[in-house]
Scaffold this motif. Sequence first.
Motif, PDB file in Angstrom:
ATOM      1  N   LEU A 126     -17.422 -34.674 -40.002  1.00  0.00           N
ATOM      2  CA  LEU A 126     -17.921 -34.740 -38.627  1.00  0.00           C
ATOM      3  C   LEU A 126     -19.314 -35.352 -38.602  1.00  0.00           C
ATOM      4  CD1 LEU A 126     -15.591 -32.656 -38.299  1.00  0.00           C
ATOM      5  CD2 LEU A 126     -17.039 -31.483 -36.629  1.00  0.00           C
ATOM      6  N   VAL A 127     -19.495 -36.363 -37.785  1.00  0.00           N
ATOM      7  CA  VAL A 127     -20.807 -36.978 -37.637  1.00  0.00           C
ATOM      8  C   VAL A 127     -21.822 -35.991 -37.071  1.00  0.00           C
ATOM      9  CG1 VAL A 127     -20.329 -37.862 -35.316  1.00  0.00           C
ATOM     10  CG2 VAL A 127     -21.994 -39.037 -36.757  1.00  0.00           C
ATOM     11  N   TYR A 128     -21.318 -34.995 -36.332  1.00  0.00           N
ATOM     12  CA  TYR A 128     -22.202 -34.019 -35.679  1.00  0.00           C
ATOM     13  C   TYR A 128     -22.812 -33.025 -36.670  1.00  0.00           C
ATOM     14  CZ  TYR A 128     -19.711 -35.959 -31.709  1.00  0.00           C
ATOM     15  OH  TYR A 128     -19.163 -36.830 -30.808  1.00  0.00           O
ATOM     16  N   ALA A 129     -22.319 -33.017 -37.900  1.00  0.00           N
ATOM     17  CA  ALA A 129     -22.858 -32.093 -38.900  1.00  0.00           C
ATOM     18  C   ALA A 129     -24.035 -32.685 -39.662  1.00  0.00           C
ATOM     19  CB  ALA A 129     -21.766 -31.694 -39.885  1.00  0.00           C
ATOM     20  N   ASP A 130     -24.275 -33.982 -39.467  1.00  0.00           N
ATOM     21  CA  ASP A 130     -25.375 -34.632 -40.183  1.00  0.00           C
ATOM     22  C   ASP A 130     -26.693 -33.943 -39.850  1.00  0.00           C
ATOM     23  OD1 ASP A 130     -23.486 -36.329 -41.121  1.00  0.00           O
ATOM     24  OD2 ASP A 130     -24.120 -38.069 -39.957  1.00  0.00           O
ATOM     25  N   ASP A 131     -27.508 -33.728 -40.858  1.00  0.00           N
ATOM     26  CA  ASP A 131     -28.847 -33.132 -40.811  1.00  0.00           C
ATOM     27  C   ASP A 131     -28.857 -31.639 -40.476  1.00  0.00           C
ATOM     28  OD1 ASP A 131     -29.225 -32.616 -37.910  1.00  0.00           O
ATOM     29  OD2 ASP A 131     -29.680 -34.727 -37.639  1.00  0.00           O
ATOM     30  N   LEU A 132     -27.688 -31.001 -40.379  1.00  0.00           N
ATOM     31  CA  LEU A 132     -27.655 -29.550 -40.186  1.00  0.00           C
ATOM     32  C   LEU A 132     -27.698 -28.862 -41.555  1.00  0.00           C
ATOM     33  CD1 LEU A 132     -24.924 -29.082 -37.416  1.00  0.00           C
ATOM     34  CD2 LEU A 132     -27.410 -29.046 -37.134  1.00  0.00           C
ATOM     35  N   ASP A 133     -28.432 -27.759 -41.642  1.00  0.00           N
ATOM     36  CA  ASP A 133     -28.539 -27.021 -42.906  1.00  0.00           C
ATOM     37  C   ASP A 133     -27.375 -26.033 -43.006  1.00  0.00           C
ATOM     38  OD1 ASP A 133     -29.224 -25.710 -45.181  1.00  0.00           O
ATOM     39  OD2 ASP A 133     -31.287 -25.257 -44.594  1.00  0.00           O
ATOM     40  N   LEU A 134     -26.311 -26.469 -43.645  1.00  0.00           N
ATOM     41  CA  LEU A 134     -25.094 -25.660 -43.734  1.00  0.00           C
ATOM     42  C   LEU A 134     -25.186 -24.569 -44.782  1.00  0.00           C
ATOM     43  CD1 LEU A 134     -22.461 -28.544 -43.528  1.00  0.00           C
ATOM     44  CD2 LEU A 134     -23.457 -27.228 -41.656  1.00  0.00           C
ATOM     45  N   GLU A 149     -12.126 -42.569 -39.322  1.00  0.00           N
ATOM     46  CA  GLU A 149     -13.014 -43.706 -39.567  1.00  0.00           C
ATOM     47  C   GLU A 149     -14.394 -43.490 -38.963  1.00  0.00           C
ATOM     48  OE1 GLU A 149     -13.482 -48.264 -37.930  1.00  0.00           O
ATOM     49  OE2 GLU A 149     -11.463 -47.416 -38.077  1.00  0.00           O
ATOM     50  N   VAL A 150     -14.444 -42.980 -37.729  1.00  0.00           N
ATOM     51  CA  VAL A 150     -15.741 -42.803 -37.042  1.00  0.00           C
ATOM     52  C   VAL A 150     -16.261 -41.380 -37.191  1.00  0.00           C
ATOM     53  CG1 VAL A 150     -15.163 -44.603 -35.386  1.00  0.00           C
ATOM     54  CG2 VAL A 150     -14.695 -42.212 -34.797  1.00  0.00           C
ATOM     55  N   ARG A 151     -15.638 -40.601 -38.082  1.00  0.00           N
ATOM     56  CA  ARG A 151     -16.047 -39.227 -38.362  1.00  0.00           C
ATOM     57  C   ARG A 151     -16.062 -38.391 -37.082  1.00  0.00           C
ATOM     58  NH1 ARG A 151     -21.355 -38.883 -40.909  1.00  0.00           N
ATOM     59  NH2 ARG A 151     -20.696 -36.792 -41.560  1.00  0.00           N
ATOM     60  N   HIS A 152     -15.024 -38.573 -36.281  1.00  0.00           N
ATOM     61  CA  HIS A 152     -14.774 -37.753 -35.098  1.00  0.00           C
ATOM     62  C   HIS A 152     -15.896 -37.848 -34.065  1.00  0.00           C
ATOM     63  CE1 HIS A 152     -12.250 -36.145 -38.346  1.00  0.00           C
ATOM     64  NE2 HIS A 152     -11.382 -35.882 -37.383  1.00  0.00           N
ATOM     65  N   ASP A 153     -16.463 -39.028 -33.935  1.00  0.00           N
ATOM     66  CA  ASP A 153     -17.468 -39.287 -32.896  1.00  0.00           C
ATOM     67  C   ASP A 153     -16.743 -39.422 -31.558  1.00  0.00           C
ATOM     68  OD1 ASP A 153     -19.260 -40.638 -31.070  1.00  0.00           O
ATOM     69  OD2 ASP A 153     -20.519 -41.135 -32.795  1.00  0.00           O
ATOM     70  N   LEU A 154     -16.889 -38.438 -30.692  1.00  0.00           N
ATOM     71  CA  LEU A 154     -16.130 -38.402 -29.445  1.00  0.00           C
ATOM     72  C   LEU A 154     -16.424 -39.595 -28.550  1.00  0.00           C
ATOM     73  CD1 LEU A 154     -15.701 -35.463 -30.463  1.00  0.00           C
ATOM     74  CD2 LEU A 154     -15.752 -34.739 -28.079  1.00  0.00           C
ATOM     75  N   GLU A 155     -17.671 -40.025 -28.512  1.00  0.00           N
ATOM     76  CA  GLU A 155     -18.024 -41.138 -27.628  1.00  0.00           C
ATOM     77  C   GLU A 155     -17.413 -42.448 -28.113  1.00  0.00           C
ATOM     78  OE1 GLU A 155     -22.328 -40.229 -25.808  1.00  0.00           O
ATOM     79  OE2 GLU A 155     -22.208 -39.869 -27.969  1.00  0.00           O
ATOM     80  N   LEU A 156     -17.440 -42.687 -29.417  1.00  0.00           N
ATOM     81  CA  LEU A 156     -16.820 -43.896 -29.949  1.00  0.00           C
ATOM     82  C   LEU A 156     -15.309 -43.887 -29.718  1.00  0.00           C
ATOM     83  CD1 LEU A 156     -18.705 -44.471 -33.346  1.00  0.00           C
ATOM     84  CD2 LEU A 156     -18.983 -45.708 -31.184  1.00  0.00           C
ATOM     85  N   LEU A 157     -14.689 -42.729 -29.903  1.00  0.00           N
ATOM     86  CA  LEU A 157     -13.242 -42.619 -29.679  1.00  0.00           C
ATOM     87  C   LEU A 157     -12.898 -42.820 -28.211  1.00  0.00           C
ATOM     88  CD1 LEU A 157     -12.437 -39.594 -32.025  1.00  0.00           C
ATOM     89  CD2 LEU A 157     -11.729 -41.970 -32.352  1.00  0.00           C
ATOM     90  N   ALA A 158     -13.722 -42.286 -27.321  1.00  0.00           N
ATOM     91  CA  ALA A 158     -13.484 -42.455 -25.883  1.00  0.00           C
ATOM     92  C   ALA A 158     -13.545 -43.931 -25.501  1.00  0.00           C
ATOM     93  CB  ALA A 158     -14.506 -41.645 -25.090  1.00  0.00           C
ATOM     94  N   THR A 159     -14.514 -44.644 -26.045  1.00  0.00           N
ATOM     95  CA  THR A 159     -14.649 -46.069 -25.748  1.00  0.00           C
ATOM     96  C   THR A 159     -13.476 -46.862 -26.308  1.00  0.00           C
ATOM     97  OG1 THR A 159     -17.069 -45.914 -25.760  1.00  0.00           O
ATOM     98  CG2 THR A 159     -16.116 -48.105 -26.050  1.00  0.00           C
ATOM     99  N   ARG A 160     -13.091 -46.558 -27.548  1.00  0.00           N
ATOM    100  CA  ARG A 160     -12.017 -47.314 -28.207  1.00  0.00           C
ATOM    101  C   ARG A 160     -10.686 -47.135 -27.505  1.00  0.00           C
ATOM    102  NH1 ARG A 160     -11.276 -47.287 -34.695  1.00  0.00           N
ATOM    103  NH2 ARG A 160     -13.473 -47.900 -34.428  1.00  0.00           N
ATOM    104  N   PHE A 161     -10.399 -45.931 -27.010  1.00  0.00           N
ATOM    105  CA  PHE A 161      -9.082 -45.665 -26.422  1.00  0.00           C
ATOM    106  C   PHE A 161      -9.094 -45.604 -24.894  1.00  0.00           C
ATOM    107  CE2 PHE A 161      -8.644 -44.299 -30.788  1.00  0.00           C
ATOM    108  CZ  PHE A 161      -7.361 -44.727 -31.129  1.00  0.00           C
ATOM    109  N   GLY A 162     -10.233 -45.878 -24.290  1.00  0.00           N
ATOM    110  CA  GLY A 162     -10.296 -45.868 -22.829  1.00  0.00           C
ATOM    111  C   GLY A 162     -10.015 -44.507 -22.247  1.00  0.00           C
ATOM    112  N   ALA A 163     -10.538 -43.477 -22.919  1.00  0.00           N
ATOM    113  CA  ALA A 163     -10.283 -42.097 -22.497  1.00  0.00           C
ATOM    114  C   ALA A 163     -11.594 -41.418 -22.153  1.00  0.00           C
ATOM    115  CB  ALA A 163      -9.571 -41.333 -23.617  1.00  0.00           C
ATOM    116  N   SER A 164     -11.504 -40.238 -21.552  1.00  0.00           N
ATOM    117  CA  SER A 164     -12.694 -39.453 -21.253  1.00  0.00           C
ATOM    118  C   SER A 164     -13.042 -38.582 -22.452  1.00  0.00           C
ATOM    119  CB  SER A 164     -12.454 -38.564 -20.028  1.00  0.00           C
ATOM    120  OG  SER A 164     -11.526 -37.535 -20.336  1.00  0.00           O
TER     121      SER A 164
END
Length: 465
Positions: free
Chosen positions: A409-417, A281-296
């Motif tokens: 992956l949200v981290y791939a946005d704007d990268l020239d693949l 759902e969040v395209r593997h955004d680590l920070e959003l996942l950390a907040t949602r699940f209370g994890a590092s």
Amino acid sequence: MAQKLYAGAKLRETRQRLGLTQKDFAAKLGVSLPYLNQMENNNRPVSTSVVLSLAQEFGFDVTELSTGDSERLVSDMREAMADPVLAEVAPPLADLRLTASNAPALARAFLELHRAYRQTHERLASLDEALGRDDARSQTSPWDEVRDFFHYCDNYIDAVDRAAERFANPTGPEHNIRVRAVTALGARGITVDFAETPVLRRFDAEAGVLTLSHRAAPETQTFQLLLQVALLEQDKLLEATLDLARFQSSESRAIAKIGLANYFAGAALMPYTAFLHAAQEVRHDLELLATRFGASIEQVAHRLSTMQRPGAKGIPFFFVRVDQAGTITKRHSATRLQFARFGGACPLWNVHRAFETPGRFLRQLAETPDGVRYINLARDVSKSGGSFGAPVRRFAIALGCEVAHAPALVYADDLDLNKPKAFEPIGISCRICERVQCHQRSVPPLERRLTIDVNTRDVLPYDVG
């Protein structure tokens, strides 16, 4: 042209697990007995009709027929074959691939033999220290044995993962995993106490007290609570899993038990189905996942590398953690990219630059010598000592996958693949890397001949033949 799929060992293993003879298995797959025999011996590729029959007849996850395990074995054997003692007899890559696919047990036996040889060699190199000691015999390192156990399980332990998911999804009203852990411990008469101590977790079974450090981050405290739950409530499951693994020493078994308890804690904190859906759902955004699940951030990255449940697999990620010296302290790969078993990681990986930019994510497009392209994410995860003057533990993590998964992956946005020059050439380690012009090479490749010209000095003081 599509690559032909040779998966004889996996096909044979599936048949044996189902308890079928070759004749019965062939009938269910709709092929002749000789044809099945040829597929199981890798004389023929697995046909599309067989793949479909496996899915329809047995509900088989056809992604399990991929060559991930074979690629690991090939990578490990290539590194072992680069040892100078084998330089004159090293077989070609094609032979290594045949061995990995046709005789994986033989490949693992060879790796075990080479590891024993290396350890013996290292002991002899420091003979002055080893002489007279009872433990001077060669034996497998417990850490290496446990690391290989998780490595060849794809870092996914199904029974433990599902038990953690059941614990995390209660039928009652309480859905706070931290409260559930404290409640589960309380039901066993155990009191949880938070104290001003540098020790993360200490359990006094006789007094029935679990002490956690008040200095630790909340996600670390929750993780340690769940780890203790695993050791107490899931002891039979952990012991049964250890029995199946057949570790060579009590030390290996004890280390593996801690590893399995850690696995349970991570899987309970981030239960498989919910975490997989959230990650997508969040395209593997680590920070959003950390907040949602209370994890590092590190816990989230490591959990992403374990999402390999048959029938519900996530993106195959690699995950690695290194210290400031470049030593790999954690490693796992569900991709074709494998890590060196000995020595440090490639210095061109962005994970080494993460120490220079604390608190920031670094992105990297990279290509390995085999032509496979990846998108890598790196970040420092240094751990404070919790008080002034306390030592800081400095680490960096890298998470990555093949570039084909970049849109997820949200981290791939704007990268020239699509730009070839955007991909940085990286390797596994210098000792087995085939790139002869690498400006960052630290040692020559062991399987290549060198030419040294005393009158010429280029980037490297030698030419690789």
